[in-house]
Motif scaffolding. Structure first.
Motif, short mmCIF file in Angstrom:
data_model
loop_
_atom_site.label_atom_id
_atom_site.label_comp_id
_atom_site.label_asym_id
_atom_site.label_seq_id
_atom_site.Cartn_x
_atom_site.Cartn_y
_atom_site.Cartn_z
N CYS A 1 -2.78 1.88 -7.94
CA CYS A 1 -2.39 1.90 -9.11
C CYS A 1 -1.48 0.38 -9.21
N LEU A 2 -0.86 -0.03 -8.36
CA LEU A 2 -0.30 -1.47 -8.31
C LEU A 2 -1.15 -2.36 -8.58
N ASN A 3 -2.37 -2.45 -7.96
CA ASN A 3 -3.30 -3.40 -8.20
C ASN A 3 -3.84 -3.47 -9.59
N ALA A 4 -4.19 -2.28 -10.23
CA ALA A 4 -4.68 -2.19 -11.59
C ALA A 4 -3.58 -2.71 -12.42
N LEU A 5 -2.30 -2.51 -12.23
CA LEU A 5 -1.32 -2.92 -13.26
C LEU A 5 -1.27 -4.39 -12.99
N PHE B 1 7.00 -7.21 -11.59
CA PHE B 1 6.98 -5.63 -12.52
C PHE B 1 8.73 -5.46 -12.53
N LYS B 2 8.81 -4.61 -13.23
CA LYS B 2 10.14 -3.90 -13.54
C LYS B 2 9.83 -2.46 -13.86
N LEU C 1 6.64 1.78 -14.43
CA LEU C 1 6.72 0.52 -13.65
C LEU C 1 5.72 -0.27 -14.64
N ILE C 2 6.32 -1.22 -15.16
CA ILE C 2 5.44 -2.17 -16.05
C ILE C 2 5.57 -3.63 -15.72
N ARG C 3 4.70 -4.44 -16.32
CA ARG C 3 4.91 -5.80 -15.88
C ARG C 3 6.06 -6.52 -16.45
N ALA C 4 6.26 -7.49 -15.99
CA ALA C 4 7.92 -8.04 -16.05
C ALA C 4 8.00 -8.46 -17.66
N LEU D 1 8.84 3.81 -7.30
CA LEU D 1 8.81 2.47 -8.08
C LEU D 1 9.62 1.39 -7.68
N ALA D 2 11.07 1.81 -7.47
CA ALA D 2 11.72 0.82 -6.68
C ALA D 2 11.34 0.32 -5.48
N GLY D 3 10.86 1.10 -4.62
CA GLY D 3 10.35 0.74 -3.26
C GLY D 3 9.47 -0.28 -3.57
N TYR D 4 8.28 -0.05 -4.45
CA TYR D 4 7.34 -1.00 -4.77
C TYR D 4 7.87 -2.33 -5.36
#
Length: 280
Positions: free
Chosen positions: A182-186, A214-215, A133-136, A201-204
């Protein structure tokens, strides 16, 4: 004299009755899933994985793992109200089964040879693939692109080590307790990617607060067969859970659960795997 004997006997009966009642109350308040007469079953799940295992603000639980666990528990003879869900983080799963804290675990539990040395697995009940999962506005074309990048995953997960071993040995690994961290850090830019299974990752990514931010990178870095973990050597429980999973697939309840939990994220799931075909 006779009256005193009767009174003494009555007192003894009353004392015995009170003792039995007290014992019964103690058993009833015992740990869920124990051998007491309360007929509860304790199931280990994740609490912070949307679409798989999530504890909502009102205290209820949602997700594919929750639906699978609920179906299995009912096939084992437990009503929905008799199921006690217990948070089981990745690093705690083997210990929770060994100690008997839970009766079985349905928590994105990938089947590996190392884990099979400590626990037994029913299933698999879902085939996922490791992804990023990366930033868009970022792009990662292949695993090797993570060399020199900051990579986040949770302690006890096989995903980050898989990336470092097979693709990017120079990736800077950050391991935390939950995927939410991890999501907050990303989101803040403290890490460049979060790695775990595409189903997670799809759920998040589908959560309202993260839509458009994210994507998924779209990489299939590994095959992850999710199994239901049971205590090592508990063959009876293992066989019963496999039978329940087979029924869930055959009566289409499995398809309904997939659609209900992954549909909103446009997650392209694999077909149901063959139950009882335990692979890496």
């Amino acid at each position: 004299m006779n009256l005193r004997k009767v009174t003494a006997a009555s007192a003894a009966v009353l004392a015995l009755s009170l003792t039995a009642t007290a014992c019964g109350s103690e058993d009833k308040d015992g740990d869920a899933g124990s051998s007491s007469g309360d007929k509860k079953i304790t199931v280990g799940i994740k609490y912070d994985q949307p679409g798989l295992g999530l504890k909502t603000p009102d205290g209820s639980f949602t997700g594919f793992d929750v639906d699978v666990a609920t179906y299995v528990a009912k096939e084992l003879g437990y009503a929905e109200g008799d199921i006690v869900f217990k948070e089981t983080k990745s690093a705690d799963r083997e210990t929770a089964l060994e100690r008997g804290d839970v009766d079985f675990i349905a928590a994105t539990y990938s089947i590996t040879d190392e884990r099979k040395e400590k626990v037994d697995f029913a299933g698999p009940y879902l085939l996922a693939h490791q992804d990023l999962l990366i930033r868009a506005d970022d792009n990662v074309a292949k695993g090797e692109d993570l060399n020199g990048k900051k990579l986040c995953s949770v302690t006890g997960s096989t995903s980050a080590q898989n990336v470092k071993t097979k693709f990017a040995p120079d990736a800077q690994l950050k391991q935390v307790g939950t995927y939410s961290e991890c999501l907050n850090a990303l989101q803040s830019g403290a890490v460049d990617a979060l790695t775990t299974d595409d189903s997670i990752l799809a759920g998040y990514a589908s959560q309202d607060q993260y839509k458009g931010k994210f994507k998924l990178a779209g990489l299939e870095l590994s095959n992850e067969n999710y199994g239901i973990g049971v205590k090592k050597g508990d063959t009876e429980m293992l066989n019963k859970i496999n039978a329940a999973l087979e029924k869930m697939v055959s009566d289409k309840a499995w398809d309904e659960a997939v659609k209900a939990n992954f549909g909103p994220a446009n997650y392209e799931n694999e077909p149901a795997p063959q139950i009882g075909n335990i692979v890496k």
